[in-house]
Every structure is written in structure tokens, then in C-alpha cells.
Design an enzyme around this catalytic site. Structure first.
Site, mmCIF file in Angstrom:
data_model
loop_
_atom_site.group_PDB
_atom_site.id
_atom_site.type_symbol
_atom_site.label_atom_id
_atom_site.label_comp_id
_atom_site.label_asym_id
_atom_site.label_seq_id
_atom_site.Cartn_x
_atom_site.Cartn_y
_atom_site.Cartn_z
ATOM 1 N N LYS A 9 9.023 -6.710 -1.202
ATOM 2 C CA LYS A 9 7.654 -7.111 -0.855
ATOM 3 C C LYS A 9 7.618 -8.595 -0.433
ATOM 4 O O LYS A 9 8.601 -9.323 -0.618
ATOM 5 C CB LYS A 9 6.746 -6.849 -2.062
ATOM 6 C CG LYS A 9 6.648 -5.353 -2.432
ATOM 7 C CD LYS A 9 5.689 -5.119 -3.611
ATOM 8 C CE LYS A 9 5.641 -3.649 -3.989
ATOM 9 N NZ LYS A 9 4.667 -3.380 -5.084
ATOM 10 N N TYR A 49 -0.194 2.709 1.471
ATOM 11 C CA TYR A 49 -0.693 2.807 0.086
ATOM 12 C C TYR A 49 -1.966 3.665 -0.017
ATOM 13 O O TYR A 49 -2.756 3.491 -0.941
ATOM 14 C CB TYR A 49 -0.934 1.402 -0.475
ATOM 15 C CG TYR A 49 0.312 0.762 -1.072
ATOM 16 C CD1 TYR A 49 1.025 1.399 -2.096
ATOM 17 C CD2 TYR A 49 0.761 -0.477 -0.644
ATOM 18 C CE1 TYR A 49 2.161 0.816 -2.652
ATOM 19 C CE2 TYR A 49 1.899 -1.070 -1.202
ATOM 20 C CZ TYR A 49 2.591 -0.417 -2.205
ATOM 21 O OH TYR A 49 3.707 -0.992 -2.775
ATOM 22 N N ASN A 112 5.089 -7.872 -7.558
ATOM 23 C CA ASN A 112 6.199 -7.370 -8.376
ATOM 24 C C ASN A 112 7.469 -7.062 -7.577
ATOM 25 O O ASN A 112 8.240 -6.166 -7.915
ATOM 26 C CB ASN A 112 5.729 -6.170 -9.205
ATOM 27 C CG ASN A 112 5.239 -5.024 -8.347
ATOM 28 O OD1 ASN A 112 5.286 -5.090 -7.126
ATOM 29 N ND2 ASN A 112 4.782 -3.956 -8.982
ATOM 30 N N HIS A 115 9.139 -2.205 -4.085
ATOM 31 C CA HIS A 115 8.533 -0.871 -4.143
ATOM 32 C C HIS A 115 9.630 0.167 -4.119
ATOM 33 O O HIS A 115 10.639 -0.007 -3.423
ATOM 34 C CB HIS A 115 7.626 -0.634 -2.930
ATOM 35 C CG HIS A 115 7.331 0.828 -2.695
ATOM 36 N ND1 HIS A 115 6.315 1.476 -3.339
ATOM 37 C CD2 HIS A 115 7.973 1.767 -1.953
ATOM 38 C CE1 HIS A 115 6.325 2.761 -2.979
ATOM 39 N NE2 HIS A 115 7.319 2.957 -2.144
ATOM 40 N N GLU A 126 7.221 8.516 2.864
ATOM 41 C CA GLU A 126 7.426 7.073 3.061
ATOM 42 C C GLU A 126 8.588 6.748 4.006
ATOM 43 O O GLU A 126 8.504 5.782 4.776
ATOM 44 C CB GLU A 126 7.652 6.405 1.694
ATOM 45 C CG GLU A 126 6.396 6.434 0.828
ATOM 46 C CD GLU A 126 6.621 5.896 -0.577
ATOM 47 O OE1 GLU A 126 7.770 5.570 -0.937
ATOM 48 O OE2 GLU A 126 5.624 5.800 -1.320
HETATM 49 P P1 ATP Z 1 5.270 0.725 -6.115
HETATM 50 O O1 ATP Z 1 4.471 1.924 -5.646
HETATM 51 O O2 ATP Z 1 4.954 -0.532 -5.338
HETATM 52 O O3 ATP Z 1 6.743 1.031 -6.175
HETATM 53 P P2 ATP Z 1 4.653 1.370 -8.811
HETATM 54 O O4 ATP Z 1 4.923 2.788 -8.398
HETATM 55 O O5 ATP Z 1 5.402 0.823 -9.965
HETATM 56 O O6 ATP Z 1 4.874 0.386 -7.609
HETATM 57 P P3 ATP Z 1 1.851 1.917 -8.434
HETATM 58 O O7 ATP Z 1 1.006 2.410 -9.537
HETATM 59 O O8 ATP Z 1 2.293 2.887 -7.374
HETATM 60 O O9 ATP Z 1 3.113 1.161 -9.080
HETATM 61 O O10 ATP Z 1 1.079 0.715 -7.746
HETATM 62 C C1 ATP Z 1 1.421 0.277 -6.440
HETATM 63 C C2 ATP Z 1 1.396 -1.221 -6.413
HETATM 64 O O11 ATP Z 1 0.061 -1.677 -6.597
HETATM 65 C C3 ATP Z 1 2.176 -1.914 -7.544
HETATM 66 O O12 ATP Z 1 3.541 -2.026 -7.292
HETATM 67 C C4 ATP Z 1 1.505 -3.257 -7.584
HETATM 68 O O13 ATP Z 1 1.974 -4.105 -6.521
HETATM 69 C C5 ATP Z 1 0.056 -2.885 -7.341
HETATM 70 N N1 ATP Z 1 -0.657 -2.644 -8.611
HETATM 71 C C6 ATP Z 1 -0.514 -1.576 -9.433
HETATM 72 N N2 ATP Z 1 -1.335 -1.667 -10.514
HETATM 73 C C7 ATP Z 1 -2.025 -2.834 -10.353
HETATM 74 C C8 ATP Z 1 -3.024 -3.508 -11.107
HETATM 75 N N3 ATP Z 1 -3.490 -3.005 -12.236
HETATM 76 N N4 ATP Z 1 -3.482 -4.693 -10.630
HETATM 77 C C9 ATP Z 1 -3.017 -5.213 -9.462
HETATM 78 N N5 ATP Z 1 -2.083 -4.613 -8.690
HETATM 79 C C10 ATP Z 1 -1.583 -3.448 -9.139
HETATM 80 MG MG MG Z 2 4.055 3.671 -6.659
#
Ligand code: ATP
Ligand code: MG
Length: 138
Positions: A9, A49, A112, A115, A126
């Protein structure tokens, strides 16, 4: 063999840890089948997303993902989806295990670093979102 989509990211690119993240993938049996650096438009980030469009963090997430270049990769390996997610650690870096990419480098639950696809169905959406068939090496 399984394929998964990985993204470094904008925060990972900004921090200069592209090589470090890729080193962890390659050192753990994940092979790069396709890779490029791109900047997402708002529409492209929203489309990627899409599953999160009703979540309260959606707008902020899209802003973050369009804030700078990203590195997109298709990775392949045994249990690639789980392996990639294990190497990343939990979404929230404070909850991620020690030694994971997110625990080591992420600054917040949003910023974070990486992804990874969360299921074969997600990977099936994806990978073609970013790569055509001829961009994936055999
Ligand atoms: P990713 O899909 O990016 O691999 P993930 O599967 O661990 O991450 P998801 O629940 O799919 O997490 O959320 C997608 C992304 O949205 C997260 O990686 C983070 O960048 C953001 N995100 C998730 N939860 C929160 C939150 N509570 N507040 C802010 N941003 C969030
Ligand atoms: Mg995810």
C-alpha cells in the site's frame, strides 16, 4: 498451487520497504507471477474495495489507497492465500503477531502496509482486476 493478490500500500512504498516485504514473501515460498507499480484513481480504488463500500472507513480507505503509488503482485505457492495473510498479520498492527509485516511496520489499522486476498473467490476477482492473462508468467 494457489494464487493470491498482494498489494504494498502507499505507506509501504513511502516507507521504502518494498524490498523488505518482497523478501519475506520470497523467503517463505511465495513466487511472484506478475508485478507492477501503479497509482490508483478514486474509481479504481473504490472498485477494488467494493465489498467494503458500506463500512464507515470506506471513504478514508479510498483516500489512503489513492494517496501514492502502490505495488501490485500476483503471488503463487502452496496455500498462498493463508501464507500471505500469516506473513502480514492481523489487520490491526497492535493485534498482529510479533514478526509479521504489519506488526513490524504498520502505523494504524488503516495504514497497514499490505493487502492480501482473503479467499479463493477474492483472489479470483482481485488478480484479474489488475492483471490480464498474458501478464502472468507461467
Ligand atoms: P486487506 O483487505 O487490505 O488485506 P484485511 O483483509 O486485513 O486487509 P479488511 O477488513 O478487508 O482487512 O479491511 C480492508 C482494509 O480497510 C484494511 O486493510 C485497512 O486498511 C482498512 N480498515 C479495516 N478496518 C478498518 C477500521 N476499523 N478503520 C480504518 N480502516 C480500516
Ligand atoms: Mg480484506
Amino acid at each position: 498451487m494457489e494464487k493470491t493478490l498482494s498489494i504494498i500500500k502507499p505507506d509501504g512504498v513511502e516507507k521504502g520497504i518494498i524490498g523488505e516485504v518482497i523478501k519475506r514473501f520470497e523467503g517463505n515460498g511465495l513466487r511472484i507471477k506478475a508485478m507492477k507499480m501503479i497509482s490508483l484513481s478514486q474509481k479504481e480504488a473504490e472498485g477494488f474495495y467494493y465489498v467494503h463500500k458500506e463500512r464507515p472507513f470506506f471513504k478514508s480507505l479510498v483516500e489512503f489507497m489513492t494517496s501514492g503509488p502502490i505495488v501490485v503482485m500476483a503471488l503463487e505457492g502452496e496455500n498462498a492465500i493463508k501464507k500471505n495473510r500469516d506473513l502480514m498479520g492481523a489487520t490491526d498492527p497492535k493485534k498482529a503477531d510479533k514478526g509479521t509485516i504489519r506488526n513490524d511496520f504498520a502505523s494504524s489499522i488503516e495504514r497497514n502496509i499490505a493487502h492480501g486476498s482473503d479467499s479463493p473467490e477474492s483472489a479470483g476477482f482481485e488478480i484479474p482486476y489488475f492483471f490480464s492473462n498474458i501478464e502472468l508468467v507461467n
